[in-house]
Design a protein around this motif. Structure first.
Motif, PDB file in Angstrom:
ATOM      1  N   GLY A 636       0.812  -1.212   0.000  1.00  0.00           N
ATOM      2  CA  GLY A 636       0.000   0.000   0.000  1.00  0.00           C
ATOM      3  C   GLY A 636       0.844   1.260   0.000  1.00  0.00           C
ATOM      4  O   GLY A 636       0.564   2.203  -0.757  1.00  0.00           O
ATOM      5  N   VAL A 637       1.869   1.288   0.830  1.00  0.00           N
ATOM      6  CA  VAL A 637       2.732   2.467   0.894  1.00  0.00           C
ATOM      7  C   VAL A 637       3.524   2.617  -0.402  1.00  0.00           C
ATOM      8  O   VAL A 637       3.730   3.740  -0.887  1.00  0.00           O
ATOM      9  CB  VAL A 637       3.677   2.367   2.109  1.00  0.00           C
ATOM     10  N   ALA A 638       3.957   1.504  -0.991  1.00  0.00           N
ATOM     11  CA  ALA A 638       4.688   1.577  -2.262  1.00  0.00           C
ATOM     12  C   ALA A 638       3.806   2.146  -3.368  1.00  0.00           C
ATOM     13  O   ALA A 638       4.240   2.996  -4.160  1.00  0.00           O
ATOM     14  CB  ALA A 638       5.203   0.191  -2.647  1.00  0.00           C
ATOM     15  N   VAL A 639       2.563   1.693  -3.431  1.00  0.00           N
ATOM     16  CA  VAL A 639       1.636   2.215  -4.442  1.00  0.00           C
ATOM     17  C   VAL A 639       1.406   3.706  -4.230  1.00  0.00           C
ATOM     18  O   VAL A 639       1.413   4.505  -5.179  1.00  0.00           O
ATOM     19  CB  VAL A 639       0.305   1.442  -4.401  1.00  0.00           C
ATOM     20  N   LEU A 640       1.212   4.109  -2.971  1.00  0.00           N
ATOM     21  CA  LEU A 640       0.985   5.520  -2.676  1.00  0.00           C
ATOM     22  C   LEU A 640       2.220   6.352  -3.030  1.00  0.00           C
ATOM     23  O   LEU A 640       2.098   7.486  -3.523  1.00  0.00           O
ATOM     24  CB  LEU A 640       0.628   5.695  -1.203  1.00  0.00           C
ATOM     25  N   THR A 641       3.395   5.828  -2.791  1.00  0.00           N
ATOM     26  CA  THR A 641       4.626   6.540  -3.145  1.00  0.00           C
ATOM     27  C   THR A 641       4.723   6.755  -4.649  1.00  0.00           C
ATOM     28  O   THR A 641       5.090   7.844  -5.115  1.00  0.00           O
ATOM     29  CB  THR A 641       5.853   5.755  -2.646  1.00  0.00           C
ATOM     30  N   LEU A 642       4.369   5.738  -5.428  1.00  0.00           N
ATOM     31  CA  LEU A 642       4.391   5.878  -6.885  1.00  0.00           C
ATOM     32  C   LEU A 642       3.374   6.921  -7.340  1.00  0.00           C
ATOM     33  O   LEU A 642       3.653   7.708  -8.263  1.00  0.00           O
ATOM     34  CB  LEU A 642       4.102   4.525  -7.539  1.00  0.00           C
ATOM     35  N   LEU A 643       2.211   6.945  -6.714  1.00  0.00           N
ATOM     36  CA  LEU A 643       1.204   7.953  -7.063  1.00  0.00           C
ATOM     37  C   LEU A 643       1.720   9.355  -6.759  1.00  0.00           C
ATOM     38  O   LEU A 643       1.521  10.294  -7.547  1.00  0.00           O
ATOM     39  CB  LEU A 643      -0.095   7.683  -6.299  1.00  0.00           C
TER      40      LEU A 643
END
Length: 955
Positions: A636-643
Motif C-alpha cells: 500500500g505504501v509503495a503504491v501511494l509513493t508511486l502515485l
C-alpha cells in the motif's frame, strides 16, 4: 627556450571569492519569509521572497558561455605543454579564438575568481540548475546525507563491531579512491610531455561524441563525490558502533535479558505521559524516558548512565523532568535498534530524591504562567495555546487531537522548527528596529533558541527543533537562504544522525526531513507556476503546505492508515493564525512572571487566533471525505509513493494552467464532500451496521430517519464519527455501552461530535475505573444522563425494541488503585458483566453479546431465555473462548465479528470460525471485508460489505 627546458606552468591565482557566498547583506527582512527546514511534518513560510535571479548574486562572473574552472585549468595546461615556446614577460595575452570564452585566469587579471560561470551553469559544477526565476540549489551534500541516513538505519540495530567494520572498509576505500584521484598522470621522460592517450572517462565521453576533457572532469567530480559518500558512511558506522556499545555497556542489558528485579536511581529525561492499554483491559499507566544512574542488583551497586523506558502506575504522573527518583522494578529487553537499553516496569510509587535544577524550575514556572493565562478560556483554547507555544499537550482535548490528525494540523501542537522560526521571525525584525545589526542579530537569535529549548524541555525532539531553528536563523541573518537550503538540510541530517543514530528510524525525524525536502525542492517551482496567474503571496501560501504534504503522505499513511484530503486546505486556512497565536502565547508566558492579570489579558488575545485554528480543524475533520483509509502495508505504501511521484512529475503543468487547476480543485471537492469509495454505500434500506472501527465494537441500529441506537463506540473517535456521518445519523436516543473497556468506549468523543444524544445506558460494573470516570465526565460536559441498565428490562425506540438478557448479577468492584485484569485478558469480570441484548428490528432478531466469556454465556443459557436469532454478534471479537452450546442455541443464519486488521490477539480465532462453520452459519468479519451492513428486503436477509481493498461496496 630550448627543447629540453621544462614547459612553463601557467600562473592562475586562487579564487578570492567564496563560491558559496552570495554577497548580500545580512538582513532578516530582505529575504521575505524565513525557511523552516525542520518542521515536524510541515513548515511555514519556507521561501525567501526577494531572492532575485541575479547572475552575480552568488559571487560568480556572468558569462554567456559558461566555462568550467577545472576544464579551463586543464586546457591551459595542455596548451602550455603543446606550445613550441612560452610567452615572454610583458607580451600581451593571446586573444581568445572566436566563440570561445576566456578562462578564469584571463578575466580581470590575476585576482579573478577561478569559478567563472553564468547563471545557468552546468550541473557538473555540483549545484542543481537554477529553477526559473530562482537561484540554483547547492545539492552537493544531498547524496552523502541520504547514504549516511541509510547506513545508520542498517547499522543501528546490529552489534558495535558491524559499525566499526563498515567504517573501516568505507574509510579505506575512500582513501584509496582519493589517492587515485590526486595522482598526476605519468610523464614521458623522453619528450618531457604527458602521454597523449586519454583516460577511461575521456574515452567514454569521446565515444559519446563529447570532448574528452569534459568527460574527465565529470569522472573526477563523480570520484570525489564518491569519496564524500564513503566518508559520511564511515562516520555513521563509527557513530552507530559507539551508540550501540554505550547501550550495551554496564550490567543493565544483561539484567534485562534475565528479567531481573532491580533497585535503581533514575534521572527523569522526559515528561510523563498517560497511556491506555489496547482494549482497555488494564488500568491506565504512565510511560516516560529516564536514565539509570545507579543500579542495585544481586548484592552489588553499580553506577552507570544507561537510558531506559519506564512503565509505571499513574502515581508516576507526578514526577517532573530533571528529578532524580528511586524505584524498584523489573527490567525487560527491547528490540534491536531502540534508543534505550531496556524497559523498566515499576509497580511501586516513585521516591523523589531531589528537585530539578534551578533553570528547569524556572522554565516550569513560565510554563505554568502560560497555562494560567488561558485558564478562563474554553477547553479547546486552554489546551491549544500551550501546545502551540511550547508543545505542552497535557491539556489538549482528545477529540481535538483527533481532528488535528484528520486535517493534517498535528504539527502545530508538536515542538518543531515552525514554533521556533515564528519566534525568530518576530524577534529579529524587532531587534533591527532598535538598531541591532550583523553579529548582534546572531547573538540575539542564538539566545532565543537557547531559551526556547529550555522552556520546551531539552528532549531529543526539542533539540532537533533547536538545530533546525539555528538553520532558520542562519537563513534569516545572512544572504543566499534559498540557494543554501538543501545544503543546510543535508548538513543538519548528517550532524543530527552522527549525534544520535537512533533518529534514523524515527518517524518524526523522517517527517521533518521529507517535509523540508519537499518545501525546498518542489515548492519554488510550484510557487512560480502558480504565480503566473495568482498573486505571489497566495502562490507561496499554497505551494508550501502542498509540497510538504505530498512529500510526507506515504509516511503519514504508513503511520496512521489513512490519507488526508483536506490537509493542504486546512494548513492554508490555519496558517495566518499560527503566528499571532504563537507570539501572543510567548508574550503571555513572559508577562505572567510579572503580573498574572496582565498575562490573562494577553492570553485572552492569544485565544482568538487559536479559536480560528480550532474552527478550521473541527470543520475540516467534519467533512465526509476529510480522511480516507489506506492500507498501511508495504504494498500500500509503495503504491501511494508511486502515485505521489507521478503527481510530482505532472503537477507543475497543472498548477501553471488556471483551467486545469480549477478542474483539479473541483474533483478534489467532489472527493471530499462525497467520497468516491462511499458511492452506493450505505444501502438505502440498511437496518444494522457493524462499523469498521479496528479492534473493538461499534454497532448501529436504525431507529428512523437520521436516528439510530448505537451500541459501543469502538476505540477510535474518528472511525466511529466517520461511520455515523456516512450513515447520516444525527440523533441517538439511546447510546448503550456494553462495558468500560477502551475498545468499546474509547470512541465516545466521536459519537458525541455534532450529534444529539438523549441518554447513555451502561453496565452496573463500573470498571476499569479510569474509563468509567472518563465516560462520566464526557457525559456530564455534554449534559447527557448516565443510566444503569437493569436485568430483563424491555425498551422501545422508534422501530427498534430490545430486551436486556445480561447482566443478571455483577461481582464486587476491585479496591481503588487495583485492577481486575487477568494474566490472559480472558475471563475478566468486565467482559462477563457486558450488556447482552436481544434486538427485534424489521422482522429480524439480532443478538448482541458484548465481550461475554463462556461463564456468562452458560449463565444466560441457564436462565432459559430464547436465544434464537437471525444475526449473531459473536462475543469478544471471535476469541477462542466460546461455549459451543451457547453458539448452537442461537441457530443464527449470519454471524458478524468485529476485529482489527493484524491485531495482536489473533481475533477471530480459527477455532471459533470452525465452530461457526459447523453450525452452517455464514460468517463475516470487519478485519477482512470492512464495514458490514445488514438489510432485509422482502424478508430476505442480505449482507453488504465495503471491502478493505478500496473498490467499494459489494453484496
Amino acid at each position: 627556450m630550448s627543447a629540453s627546458d621544462p614547459p612553463p606552468t601557467p600562473h592562475t591565482e586562487p579564487s578570492t571569492a567564496d563560491p558559496l557566498a552570495d554577497g548580500r547583506s545580512s538582513d532578516p527582512v530582505a529575504n521575505g519569509h524565513a525557511v523552516d527546514p525542520f518542521a515536524d511534518g510541515h513548515a511555514a513560510g519556507p521561501f525567501a521572497d526577494g531572492l532575485a535571479a541575479d547572475p552575480l548574486s552568488d559571487g560568480h562572473v556572468a558569462d554567456d558561455h559558461p566555462a568550467d574552472p577545472l576544464d579551463a585549468q586543464r586546457a591551459a595546461t595542455e596548451q602550455a605543454n603543446e606550445s613550441p615556446a612560452s610567452p615572454k614577460a610583458g607580451d600581451p595575452p593571446a586573444a581568445p579564438e572566436p566563440g570561445v570564452s576566456p578562462t578564469s585566469a584571463e578575466v580581470d587579471g590575476p585576482h579573478a575568481s577561478a569559478d567563472v560561470r553564468g547563471p545557468h551553469a552546468s550541473p557538473e559544477s555540483g549545484e542543481s540548475p537554477a529553477p526559473v526565476g530562482g537561484e540554483p540549489l547547492d545539492a552537493r551534500l544531498l547524496v552523502p546525507a541520504g547514504a549516511g541516513w541509510l547506513a545508520a538505519v542498517l547499522l543501528v540495530g546490529h552489534r558495535p563491531l558491524a559499525g566499526l567494520i563498515t567504517a573501516a572498509v568505507a574509510l579505506t576505500v575512500a582513501c584509496a579512491l582519493g589517492l587515485i584521484l590526486r595522482r598526476p598522470a605519468p610523464t614521458n621522460h623522453i619528450t618531457s610531455r604527458r602521454p597523449s592517450w586519454p583516460r577511461l572517462g575521456q574515452l567514454w565521453h569521446a565515444r559519446a561524441g563529447r570532448p574528452a576533457r569534459v568527460g574527465g572532469a565529470v569522472w573526477a567530480r563523480m570520484g570525489w563525490a564518491g569519496v564524500g559518500v564513503l566518508v559520511v558512511v564511515a562516520g555513521m558506522g563509527v557513530a552507530a558502533g559507539l551508540q550501540v556499545a554505550s547501550l550495551r555497556a554496564g550490567p543493565v542489558r544483561g539484567l534485562a535479558a534475565d528479567s531481573a528485579t532491580v533497585g535503581v536511581r533514575l534521572k527523569v529525561e522526559g515528561d510523563p505521559s498517560v497511556r491506555q492499554s489496547p482494549g482497555g483491559r488494564r488500568p491506565p499507566y504512565v510511560v516516560l524516558k529516564a536514565t539509570i544512574v545507579e543500579v542495585r542488583a544481586r548484592g552489588s551497586v553499580t553506577r552507570v548512565r544507561t537510558p531506559v523506558f519506564v512503565i509505571g502506575t499513574t502515581q508516576w504522573q507526578q514526577v517532573r523532568y530533571g528529578q532524580h527518583v528511586d524505584a524498584n522494578g523489573r527490567l525487560e529487553t527491547v528490540e534491536a535498534g531502540s534508543d534505550v537499553a531496556a524497559m523498566l516496569s515499576v509497580r511501586s510509587p516513585p521516591r523523589i530524591v531531589d528537585e530539578p535544577p534551578w533553570w528547569l524550575r524556572a522554565a516550569e514556572k513560565v510554563r505554568a504562567g502560560l497555562r494560567e493565562s488561558v485558564a478562563g478560556r474554553p477547553d479547546d483554547v486552554r489546551g491549544l495555546v500551550p501546545a502551540l507555544v511550547m508543545g505542552d499537550v497535557s491539556g489538549l482535548p482528545a477529540d481535538l487531537t483527533v481532528d488535528f490528525q484528520t486535517t493534517g494540523l498535528t504539527h502545530l501542537s508538536a515542538v518543531s522548527g515552525t514554533n521556533l522560526t515564528l519566534l525568530l521571525a518576530f524577534i529579529l525584525p524587532c531587534s533591527r528596529l532598535i538598531g541591532v545589526r550583523a553579529r548582534g542579530l546572531t547573538v540575539i537569535g542564538v539566545m532565543t533558541v537557547v531559551v526556547f529549548v529550555i522552556l520546551a524541555r531539552p528532549q531529543p525532539s526539542v533539540l532537533r527543533a533547536g538545530a533546525m531553528g539555528l538553520i532558520a536563523l542562519a537563513a534569516m541573518t545572512s544572504g543566499g537562504a534559498r540557494r543554501r537550503a538543501v545544503r543546510s538540510l543535508s548538513v543538519a541530517v548528517i550532524v543530527l544522525l552522527l549525534l544520535d543514530t537512533s533518529l534514523a528510524r524515527s518517524a518524526g525525524f523522517a517527517l521533518s526531513v521529507l517535509a523540508t525536502a519537499g518545501i525546498v525542492l518542489l515548492g519554488p517551482g510550484w510557487r512560480d507556476a502558480l504565480a503566473k496567474w495568482l498573486p505571489r503571496w497566495l502562490a507561496e501560501a499554497i505551494s508550501c503546505p502542498l509540497a510538504a504534504q505530498l512529500a510526507c503522505t506515504p509516511v503519514v499513511a504508513w503511520l496512521s492508515g489513512q490519507v488526508s484530503m483536506v490537509a493542504v486546505a486546512a494548513n492554508l486556512l490555519a496558517g495566518p493564525a499560527v503566528g499571532p497565536a504563537t507570539i501572543l502565547g510567548f508574550a503571555a508566558a513572559g508577562v505572567a512572571l510579572a503580573s498574572t492579570e496582565a498575562a490573562r489579558l494577553v492570553g485572552w488575545a492569544a485565544g482568538w487566533p487559536a479559536r480560528w485554528i480550532i474552527l478550521v480543524a473541527r470543520e475540516g475533520a467534519g467533512l465526509p471525505g476529510a480522511a480516507n483509509p489506506w492500507p498501511a502495508t508495504a504494498v500500500g505504501v509503495a503504491v501511494l509513493t508511486l502515485l505521489c511521484l507521478a503527481l510530482v512529475l505532472g503537477l507543475h503543468r497543472i498548477l501553471a494552467r488556471p483551467i486545469a487547476m480549477v478542474l483539479a480543485v473541483v474533483v478534489l471537492a467532489v472527493v471530499v464532500l462525497r467520497p468516491v469509495g462511499s458511492l452506493g454505500w450505505p444501502p438505502d434500506d440498511w437496518l444494522f451496521v457493524m462499523c469498521d472501527v479496528g479492534q473493538g465494537d461499534g454497532l448501529v441500529l436504525r431507529a428512523g430517519e437520521r436516528t439510530a441506537v448505537v451500541v459501543d463506540t469502538g476505540p477510535d473517535p474518528a472511525a466511529m464519527d466517520r461511520c455515523l456521518r456516512d450513515l447520516g445519523v444525527e440523533h441517538i436516543p439511546v447510546l448503550v455501552l456494553s462495558h468500560f473497556h477502551a475498545d468499546h468506549v474509547g470512541g465516545l468523543a466521536g459519537v458525541l461530535k455534532d450529534r444529539r444524544i438523549d441518554e447513555i445506558e451502561v453496565t452496573p460494573y463500573f470498571s476499569p475505573r479510569a474509563e468509567y470516570d472518563r465516560v462520566a465526565d464526557l457525559a456530564s460536559r455534554h449534559g447527557i444522563n448516565l443510566r444503569t441498565v437493569t436485568y430483563h428490562e424491555k425498551r422501545v425506540v422508534g422501530q427498534i425494541s430490545w430486551t436486556t438478557l445480561w447482566p443478571a448479577r455483577v461481582p464486587a468492584l476491585p479496591p481503588p488503585g487495583t485492577s481486575s485484569a487477568t494474566s490472559t485478558d480472558e475471563g475478566s469480570p468486565e467482559n462477563n458483566a457486558s450488556i447482552a441484548m436481544m434486538v427485534e428490528l424489521s422482522d429480524l432478531r439480532i443478538l448482541l453479546t458484548g465481550d461475554l466469556e463462556p461463564e456468562s454465556q452458560r449463565a444466560i443459557l441457564a436462565t432459559g431465555d430464547d436465544l434464537r436469532a437471525d444475526v449473531l454478534k459473536v462475543p469478544h471479537h471471535g476469541s477462542a473462548q466460546q461455549d459451543p452450546t451457547f453458539i448452537a442455541a442461537t441457530n443464527a443464519r449470519l454471524a458478524l465479528i468485529s476485529a482489527g486488521r493484524n491485531n495482536d490477539y489473533g481475533h477471530p480465532a480459527p477455532r471459533t470460525l470452525t465452530l461457526l462453520s459447523h453450525q452452517s452459519t455464514r460468517t463475516a468479519t470487519t478485519n477482512t471485508t470492512g464495514t458490514l451492513t445488514v438489510t432485509n428486503p422482502d424478508n430476505h436477509l442480505a449482507l453488504t460489505t465495503t471491502g478493505n481493498d478500496g473498490f467499494g461496496p459489494r453484496r
